[in-house]
Design a protein around this motif. Structure first.
Motif, PDB file in Angstrom:
ATOM      1  N   LYS A  10       0.359  -1.233  -0.137  1.00  0.00           N
ATOM      2  CA  LYS A  10       0.052   0.369   0.058  1.00  0.00           C
ATOM      3  C   LYS A  10       1.200   1.251   0.083  1.00  0.00           C
ATOM      4  CE  LYS A  10      -3.859   2.175   2.228  1.00  0.00           C
ATOM      5  NZ  LYS A  10      -3.631   3.314   3.580  1.00  0.00           N
ATOM      6  N   ILE A  11       1.978   1.210   0.650  1.00  0.00           N
ATOM      7  CA  ILE A  11       2.868   2.548   0.991  1.00  0.00           C
ATOM      8  C   ILE A  11       3.664   2.442  -0.620  1.00  0.00           C
ATOM      9  CG2 ILE A  11       5.137   3.255   2.231  1.00  0.00           C
ATOM     10  CD1 ILE A  11       3.504   1.552   4.313  1.00  0.00           C
ATOM     11  N   GLN A  65       2.113   1.572  -3.331  1.00  0.00           N
ATOM     12  CA  GLN A  65       1.659   2.377  -4.328  1.00  0.00           C
ATOM     13  C   GLN A  65       1.515   3.913  -4.524  1.00  0.00           C
ATOM     14  OE1 GLN A  65       0.037   0.442  -7.208  1.00  0.00           O
ATOM     15  NE2 GLN A  65      -1.022   2.656  -7.397  1.00  0.00           N
ATOM     16  N   GLU A  66       1.140   3.543  -3.095  1.00  0.00           N
ATOM     17  CA  GLU A  66       1.314   5.703  -2.768  1.00  0.00           C
ATOM     18  C   GLU A  66       2.739   6.209  -3.012  1.00  0.00           C
ATOM     19  OE1 GLU A  66      -0.187   7.179   1.154  1.00  0.00           O
ATOM     20  OE2 GLU A  66      -0.704   5.692   1.538  1.00  0.00           O
ATOM     21  N   VAL A  67       4.163   6.012  -3.223  1.00  0.00           N
ATOM     22  CA  VAL A  67       5.035   6.260  -3.644  1.00  0.00           C
ATOM     23  C   VAL A  67       5.054   7.021  -4.803  1.00  0.00           C
ATOM     24  CG1 VAL A  67       7.118   6.302  -3.449  1.00  0.00           C
ATOM     25  CG2 VAL A  67       6.330   5.192  -1.351  1.00  0.00           C
ATOM     26  N   GLU A 111       2.465   6.470  -7.135  1.00  0.00           N
ATOM     27  CA  GLU A 111       1.107   7.266  -7.330  1.00  0.00           C
ATOM     28  C   GLU A 111       1.946   9.093  -7.399  1.00  0.00           C
ATOM     29  OE1 GLU A 111      -2.169   6.232  -4.784  1.00  0.00           O
ATOM     30  OE2 GLU A 111      -2.486   4.637  -6.111  1.00  0.00           O
ATOM     31  N   ILE A 112       2.000   9.111  -5.942  1.00  0.00           N
ATOM     32  CA  ILE A 112       2.753  10.751  -5.672  1.00  0.00           C
ATOM     33  C   ILE A 112       3.874  10.761  -6.406  1.00  0.00           C
ATOM     34  CG2 ILE A 112       3.974  10.254  -3.809  1.00  0.00           C
ATOM     35  CD1 ILE A 112       3.114  13.079  -2.928  1.00  0.00           C
ATOM     36  N   GLU A 151       2.446  11.607 -10.264  1.00  0.00           N
ATOM     37  CA  GLU A 151       1.752  13.346 -10.012  1.00  0.00           C
ATOM     38  C   GLU A 151       3.019  14.246 -10.213  1.00  0.00           C
ATOM     39  OE1 GLU A 151      -1.186  15.999  -7.718  1.00  0.00           O
ATOM     40  OE2 GLU A 151      -0.767  13.990  -6.874  1.00  0.00           O
ATOM     41  N   GLU A 206       7.507   4.377   4.619  1.00  0.00           N
ATOM     42  CA  GLU A 206       6.227   5.537   5.081  1.00  0.00           C
ATOM     43  C   GLU A 206       6.967   7.195   5.019  1.00  0.00           C
ATOM     44  OE1 GLU A 206       5.606   3.991   8.484  1.00  0.00           O
ATOM     45  OE2 GLU A 206       3.437   3.050   7.810  1.00  0.00           O
ATOM     46  N   LEU A 254       7.609   8.575   1.603  1.00  0.00           N
ATOM     47  CA  LEU A 254       6.672   9.174   1.311  1.00  0.00           C
ATOM     48  C   LEU A 254       5.380  10.274   1.620  1.00  0.00           C
ATOM     49  CD1 LEU A 254       3.602   8.646  -0.452  1.00  0.00           C
ATOM     50  CD2 LEU A 254       2.703   7.008   1.254  1.00  0.00           C
ATOM     51  N   LYS A 268       5.394  13.906   0.148  1.00  0.00           N
ATOM     52  CA  LYS A 268       3.940  14.731   0.762  1.00  0.00           C
ATOM     53  C   LYS A 268       4.587  16.038   0.671  1.00  0.00           C
ATOM     54  CE  LYS A 268       1.046  11.102   0.768  1.00  0.00           C
ATOM     55  NZ  LYS A 268       0.174  10.405   2.123  1.00  0.00           N
TER      56      LYS A 268
END
Length: 81
Positions: free
Chosen positions: A18-19, A21-23, A25-26, A29, A62, A65, A69
């Motif tokens: 999950k983490i 995947q967030e990395v 995605e950002i 972006e 984390e 990430l 952010k």
């Protein structure tokens, strides 16, 4: 992680996934919407686990990430169009 129950390992791996995947995605972006910031990502420190066995640690991911952010938020605030 050899001494942990399988369920614990699976949960840990899901959290890592999950983490990650967030990395992704950002990072995507930043690459697509803010290419001027993307070029600095290579300079963003990222350590794969601060332990001797060099496993990817959840805490390190984390932290990375959160750094991404924060960089994005700072860039948006300081480069308003």
């Amino acid at each position: 992680m050899d001494n942990y129950p399988v369920k614990t390992i699976i949960t840990y791996m899901k959290n890592l996934s999950k983490i990650m995947q967030e990395v992704v995605e950002i990072t995507t972006e930043i690459e697509t919407r803010y290419p001027e910031l993307y070029k600095y990502l290579d300079e963003t420190p990222f350590h794969i686990c601060k332990t001797e066995n060099k496993d990817v640690c959840k805490d390190d991911l984390e932290e990375y990430l959160l750094t991404l952010k924060d960089q994005l938020q700072h860039h948006i605030q300081t480069h308003k169009k």
